[in-house]
Scaffold this motif. Sequence first.
Motif, PDB file in Angstrom:
ATOM      1  N   ALA A 152       0.775  -0.911  -0.082  1.00  0.00           N
ATOM      2  CA  ALA A 152       0.108  -0.110   0.006  1.00  0.00           C
ATOM      3  C   ALA A 152       0.725   1.162   0.078  1.00  0.00           C
ATOM      4  N   MET A 153       2.145   1.101  -0.218  1.00  0.00           N
ATOM      5  CA  MET A 153       3.077   2.132  -0.186  1.00  0.00           C
ATOM      6  C   MET A 153       3.624   2.793  -1.577  1.00  0.00           C
ATOM      7  N   GLN A 154       3.768   4.150  -1.615  1.00  0.00           N
ATOM      8  CA  GLN A 154       4.329   4.770  -2.628  1.00  0.00           C
ATOM      9  C   GLN A 154       5.590   5.571  -2.233  1.00  0.00           C
ATOM     10  N   LEU A 155       6.424   5.781  -3.027  1.00  0.00           N
ATOM     11  CA  LEU A 155       7.669   6.384  -2.886  1.00  0.00           C
ATOM     12  C   LEU A 155       8.158   7.266  -3.951  1.00  0.00           C
ATOM     13  N   THR A 156       8.404   8.498  -3.782  1.00  0.00           N
ATOM     14  CA  THR A 156       9.173   9.382  -4.865  1.00  0.00           C
ATOM     15  C   THR A 156      11.019   8.955  -4.973  1.00  0.00           C
ATOM     16  N   SER A 157      11.251   9.286  -6.111  1.00  0.00           N
ATOM     17  CA  SER A 157      12.986   9.102  -6.169  1.00  0.00           C
ATOM     18  C   SER A 157      13.546   9.922  -5.393  1.00  0.00           C
ATOM     19  N   ASP A 158      14.958   9.464  -4.889  1.00  0.00           N
ATOM     20  CA  ASP A 158      15.821  10.207  -4.118  1.00  0.00           C
ATOM     21  C   ASP A 158      16.813  11.088  -4.963  1.00  0.00           C
ATOM     22  N   GLN A 159      16.296  10.835  -6.549  1.00  0.00           N
ATOM     23  CA  GLN A 159      17.334  11.546  -7.235  1.00  0.00           C
ATOM     24  C   GLN A 159      16.304  12.465  -8.377  1.00  0.00           C
ATOM     25  N   THR A 160      16.783  13.382  -8.962  1.00  0.00           N
ATOM     26  CA  THR A 160      16.243  14.148  -9.799  1.00  0.00           C
ATOM     27  C   THR A 160      16.457  13.359 -10.994  1.00  0.00           C
ATOM     28  N   SER A 161      15.926  13.735 -12.141  1.00  0.00           N
ATOM     29  CA  SER A 161      15.969  13.228 -13.595  1.00  0.00           C
ATOM     30  C   SER A 161      17.386  13.460 -14.067  1.00  0.00           C
ATOM     31  N   LEU A 162      18.344  14.419 -13.433  1.00  0.00           N
ATOM     32  CA  LEU A 162      19.437  14.669 -13.939  1.00  0.00           C
ATOM     33  C   LEU A 162      20.549  13.963 -12.931  1.00  0.00           C
ATOM     34  N   GLY A 163      20.040  13.120 -12.231  1.00  0.00           N
ATOM     35  CA  GLY A 163      21.005  12.303 -11.315  1.00  0.00           C
ATOM     36  C   GLY A 163      21.496  13.124 -10.231  1.00  0.00           C
ATOM     37  N   GLU A 164      20.931  14.191  -9.818  1.00  0.00           N
ATOM     38  CA  GLU A 164      21.260  15.151  -8.430  1.00  0.00           C
ATOM     39  C   GLU A 164      20.303  14.465  -7.355  1.00  0.00           C
ATOM     40  N   PRO A 165      20.836  14.586  -6.202  1.00  0.00           N
ATOM     41  CA  PRO A 165      19.927  14.356  -4.950  1.00  0.00           C
ATOM     42  C   PRO A 165      18.666  15.402  -5.014  1.00  0.00           C
ATOM     43  N   ALA A 166      17.597  14.498  -4.913  1.00  0.00           N
ATOM     44  CA  ALA A 166      16.319  15.230  -4.798  1.00  0.00           C
ATOM     45  C   ALA A 166      16.401  16.273  -3.466  1.00  0.00           C
ATOM     46  N   ASP A 167      15.577  17.547  -3.423  1.00  0.00           N
ATOM     47  CA  ASP A 167      15.409  18.229  -2.530  1.00  0.00           C
ATOM     48  C   ASP A 167      14.518  17.508  -1.139  1.00  0.00           C
ATOM     49  N   SER A 168      13.727  16.516  -1.573  1.00  0.00           N
ATOM     50  CA  SER A 168      13.078  15.841  -0.550  1.00  0.00           C
ATOM     51  C   SER A 168      12.583  14.580  -1.020  1.00  0.00           C
ATOM     52  N   VAL A 169      12.321  13.739  -0.449  1.00  0.00           N
ATOM     53  CA  VAL A 169      11.559  12.550  -0.750  1.00  0.00           C
ATOM     54  C   VAL A 169      10.323  12.435  -0.166  1.00  0.00           C
ATOM     55  N   GLN A 170       9.332  11.909  -0.867  1.00  0.00           N
ATOM     56  CA  GLN A 170       7.818  11.843  -0.523  1.00  0.00           C
ATOM     57  C   GLN A 170       7.729  10.322  -0.034  1.00  0.00           C
ATOM     58  N   PHE A 171       6.940  10.041   0.837  1.00  0.00           N
ATOM     59  CA  PHE A 171       6.355   8.508   0.919  1.00  0.00           C
ATOM     60  C   PHE A 171       5.060   8.403   1.449  1.00  0.00           C
ATOM     61  N   ALA A 172       4.224   7.551   1.048  1.00  0.00           N
ATOM     62  CA  ALA A 172       2.988   7.390   1.751  1.00  0.00           C
ATOM     63  C   ALA A 172       2.499   6.041   1.791  1.00  0.00           C
ATOM     64  N   VAL A 173       1.378   5.958   2.729  1.00  0.00           N
ATOM     65  CA  VAL A 173       0.787   4.459   2.802  1.00  0.00           C
ATOM     66  C   VAL A 173      -0.688   4.700   2.643  1.00  0.00           C
ATOM     67  N   LEU A 174      -1.343   3.920   1.832  1.00  0.00           N
ATOM     68  CA  LEU A 174      -2.863   4.023   1.735  1.00  0.00           C
ATOM     69  C   LEU A 174      -3.289   3.339   2.833  1.00  0.00           C
ATOM     70  N   PHE A 175      -4.174   3.854   3.351  1.00  0.00           N
ATOM     71  CA  PHE A 175      -4.619   3.583   4.847  1.00  0.00           C
ATOM     72  C   PHE A 175      -5.954   3.730   5.194  1.00  0.00           C
ATOM     73  N   ASN A 176      -6.704   2.633   5.226  1.00  0.00           N
ATOM     74  CA  ASN A 176      -8.423   2.897   5.385  1.00  0.00           C
ATOM     75  C   ASN A 176      -8.879   3.901   4.653  1.00  0.00           C
ATOM     76  N   ASP A 177      -8.708   4.147   3.466  1.00  0.00           N
ATOM     77  CA  ASP A 177      -9.034   4.965   2.459  1.00  0.00           C
ATOM     78  C   ASP A 177      -8.377   6.353   2.581  1.00  0.00           C
ATOM     79  N   GLU A 178      -7.601   6.653   3.277  1.00  0.00           N
ATOM     80  CA  GLU A 178      -6.838   7.899   3.271  1.00  0.00           C
ATOM     81  C   GLU A 178      -5.195   7.499   3.092  1.00  0.00           C
ATOM     82  N   CYS A 179      -4.481   8.620   3.306  1.00  0.00           N
ATOM     83  CA  CYS A 179      -3.200   8.539   2.976  1.00  0.00           C
ATOM     84  C   CYS A 179      -2.381   9.242   4.365  1.00  0.00           C
TER      85      CYS A 179
END
Length: 161
Positions: A99-126
């Motif tokens: 039930a999890m989703q995750l954004t990349s740790d790197q930008t499309s240019l291979g640089e470190p991302a400014d932040s990473v987002q992660f989520a869990v779908l939990f009982n119809d909410e996130c």
Amino acid sequence: MARHSASAALAIAGAALFVAVLTGCTGTPAPAPTPSPSSRPQPSGEATAAPVGLHPDLPAAENLPYFDQVNQQVVAANAEAGGRDFIDALVAAGFDKAAMQLTSDQTSLGEPADSVQFAVLFNDECLVGQYGPKSGGYHGAVQPALGTGGCLIGQTRPIDW
């Protein structure tokens, strides 16, 4: 005679109440009270209870403190934590990896991302977390699920480990 005195006393009391109410309506409002040091809530000496664990039967909002606690422990253990660190910790804490989703740790240019987002779908909410050098530390929130059934907008990376 006693009846007449009771009626008179009641009339006087009613008139006094009317004058008091009228004075309160037309007078200058009293300033809002400012809390004094003695009127502020004081710590009881007892520590706030830490979230005990995951409660799948409760709404996402009631599981947010536990979600936050798990993620804050990741940050405390590793200030350079990336997406996989958060996912692994959440799985170990009992959240459903499928039930999890995750954004990349790197930008499309291979640089470190400014932040990473992660989520869990939990009982119809996130339950959504964000961490990175440009996000001001860790942040967690409960958000509505998207119409797609997911939690994060945009491209996410596969959680295939």
